[in-house]
Design a protein around this motif. Structure first.
Motif, short mmCIF file in Angstrom:
data_model
loop_
_atom_site.label_atom_id
_atom_site.label_comp_id
_atom_site.label_asym_id
_atom_site.label_seq_id
_atom_site.Cartn_x
_atom_site.Cartn_y
_atom_site.Cartn_z
N VAL A 17 45.32 48.56 35.35
CA VAL A 17 43.31 48.73 35.62
C VAL A 17 42.90 50.38 35.57
CG1 VAL A 17 43.85 46.77 37.02
CG2 VAL A 17 43.34 49.93 38.09
N GLU A 18 43.52 51.16 35.60
CA GLU A 18 43.01 52.58 35.61
C GLU A 18 42.26 53.26 33.80
OE1 GLU A 18 41.97 55.19 37.54
OE2 GLU A 18 43.14 54.37 39.74
N VAL A 19 42.98 51.46 33.43
CA VAL A 19 42.26 52.51 31.63
C VAL A 19 41.41 51.53 30.64
CG1 VAL A 19 44.58 53.74 30.85
CG2 VAL A 19 44.34 51.02 30.60
N CYS A 20 41.00 50.64 31.27
CA CYS A 20 40.60 49.66 31.02
C CYS A 20 38.77 50.02 31.07
CB CYS A 20 40.64 48.12 31.89
SG CYS A 20 39.15 46.78 31.27
N PRO A 21 38.23 49.53 30.06
CA PRO A 21 36.72 50.22 29.53
C PRO A 21 35.77 50.01 30.51
CG PRO A 21 37.63 49.93 27.85
CD PRO A 21 38.84 50.05 28.53
N VAL A 22 36.37 48.29 30.07
CA VAL A 22 35.34 47.38 30.78
C VAL A 22 35.60 46.73 31.80
CG1 VAL A 22 33.98 46.66 28.11
CG2 VAL A 22 36.25 45.32 29.31
N ASP A 23 36.47 47.32 32.89
CA ASP A 23 36.74 46.82 33.65
C ASP A 23 37.08 45.22 33.60
OD1 ASP A 23 36.35 49.67 34.74
OD2 ASP A 23 34.45 48.47 35.52
N CYS A 24 37.74 44.71 32.75
CA CYS A 24 37.72 43.72 33.26
C CYS A 24 39.14 42.38 33.63
CB CYS A 24 37.95 42.00 31.49
SG CYS A 24 38.91 43.77 31.07
N PHE A 25 39.78 43.38 34.59
CA PHE A 25 41.06 42.78 35.22
C PHE A 25 41.05 42.53 36.71
CE2 PHE A 25 43.56 46.08 32.07
CZ PHE A 25 44.58 45.61 32.04
N HIS A 26 41.37 41.52 36.46
CA HIS A 26 40.90 40.89 38.31
C HIS A 26 42.37 40.52 39.04
CE1 HIS A 26 36.55 39.85 37.17
NE2 HIS A 26 37.01 39.73 36.39
N GLU A 27 42.10 40.58 40.98
CA GLU A 27 43.24 41.48 41.57
C GLU A 27 43.53 39.52 42.15
OE1 GLU A 27 43.17 43.83 44.38
OE2 GLU A 27 45.86 43.89 44.51
N GLY A 28 44.72 38.96 42.22
CA GLY A 28 44.70 38.41 42.92
C GLY A 28 46.32 38.95 44.28
N PRO A 29 47.02 38.14 45.29
CA PRO A 29 47.83 38.70 45.87
C PRO A 29 48.59 39.10 45.18
CG PRO A 29 46.88 36.19 47.19
CD PRO A 29 46.11 36.73 45.01
N ASN A 30 49.79 38.45 44.61
CA ASN A 30 50.78 39.56 43.78
C ASN A 30 50.50 39.22 42.12
OD1 ASN A 30 51.23 36.67 43.33
ND2 ASN A 30 52.71 36.62 44.71
N PHE A 31 49.88 39.65 42.04
CA PHE A 31 49.02 38.93 39.91
C PHE A 31 47.95 39.84 39.85
CE2 PHE A 31 48.26 35.91 36.38
CZ PHE A 31 49.58 36.81 36.03
N LEU A 32 47.85 40.21 38.42
CA LEU A 32 46.50 40.36 38.35
C LEU A 32 45.97 39.61 36.94
CD1 LEU A 32 46.50 43.29 40.13
CD2 LEU A 32 45.95 44.61 38.27
N VAL A 33 44.97 38.91 36.79
CA VAL A 33 45.04 38.43 35.16
C VAL A 33 43.24 39.40 34.17
CG1 VAL A 33 45.95 36.58 35.87
CG2 VAL A 33 43.02 37.07 36.97
N ILE A 34 43.30 39.38 33.18
CA ILE A 34 42.04 39.64 32.44
C ILE A 34 41.10 38.99 31.86
CG2 ILE A 34 42.13 40.85 30.25
CD1 ILE A 34 44.56 41.85 30.08
N ASP A 35 40.09 38.59 32.82
CA ASP A 35 38.73 38.62 31.84
C ASP A 35 38.83 37.85 30.64
OD1 ASP A 35 36.80 36.90 31.78
OD2 ASP A 35 35.51 38.11 33.35
N PRO A 36 39.08 36.72 29.26
CA PRO A 36 39.21 36.85 28.84
C PRO A 36 37.66 36.99 27.93
CG PRO A 36 39.52 34.60 29.49
CD PRO A 36 39.39 35.75 30.41
N GLU A 37 36.84 36.85 28.91
CA GLU A 37 35.35 36.89 28.33
C GLU A 37 34.65 38.44 28.34
OE1 GLU A 37 32.62 34.15 30.20
OE2 GLU A 37 34.12 32.66 29.66
N GLU A 38 35.48 39.18 29.12
CA GLU A 38 35.38 40.64 29.41
C GLU A 38 35.79 41.86 28.02
OE1 GLU A 38 32.17 41.66 30.74
OE2 GLU A 38 31.87 39.40 31.07
N CYS A 39 36.96 41.38 27.67
CA CYS A 39 38.22 41.95 26.99
C CYS A 39 37.73 41.79 25.70
CB CYS A 39 39.18 41.28 26.95
SG CYS A 39 40.96 41.85 26.30
#
Ligand code: SF4
Ligand code: F3S
Length: 106
Positions: A17-39
């Motif tokens: 998450v630290e390196v993403c320039p467009v903040d497209c990571f989203h956090e769940g309880p035990n997993f992260l996902v990338i928003d394909p519309e922002e990446c």
């Protein structure tokens, strides 16, 4: 777009998450996902993941193809995460374990 795959489940190192320039990571309880519309396909996150869980869509292993839809769906439901946090204490034990999808908490 880039996709977070199964090995992130219960590892969730959050280095990505630290390196993403467009903040497209989203956090769940035990997993992260990338928003394909922002990446923007900058590729920066892929080498940061200690669990090697991030793939470019075009390089997705066949047995991880379903994670494309999982990222698209859960990124709409989960909040954005932009700062690294401590991974679960047992993250190392789960790294590389098969069949973690059943353990995904929503
Ligand atoms: Fe963010 Fe770049 Fe990774 Fe896409 S490829 S999720 S824009 S760091
Ligand atoms: Fe998951 Fe790897 Fe990021 S384990 S939280 S995709 S650094």
């Amino acid at each position: 777009t880039f996709v977070v795959t199964e090995n992130c489940i219960k590892c969730k190192y959050t280095d990505c998450v630290e390196v993403c320039p467009v903040d497209c990571f989203h956090e769940g309880p035990n997993f992260l996902v990338i928003d394909p519309e922002e990446c923007i396909d900058c590729t920066l996150c892929e080498p940061e993941c200690p669990a090697e869980a991030i793939f470019a869509e075009d390089d997705l292993p066949e047995d991880q193809a379903h994670f494309k839809a999982i990222n698209a769906q859960l990124s709409k439901e989960w909040p954005v995460i932009t700062e690294r946090k401590e991974p679960p204490a047992d993250a190392k034990d789960w790294d590389g374990k098969p069949d973690k999808l059943a353990l995904l908490e929503r």
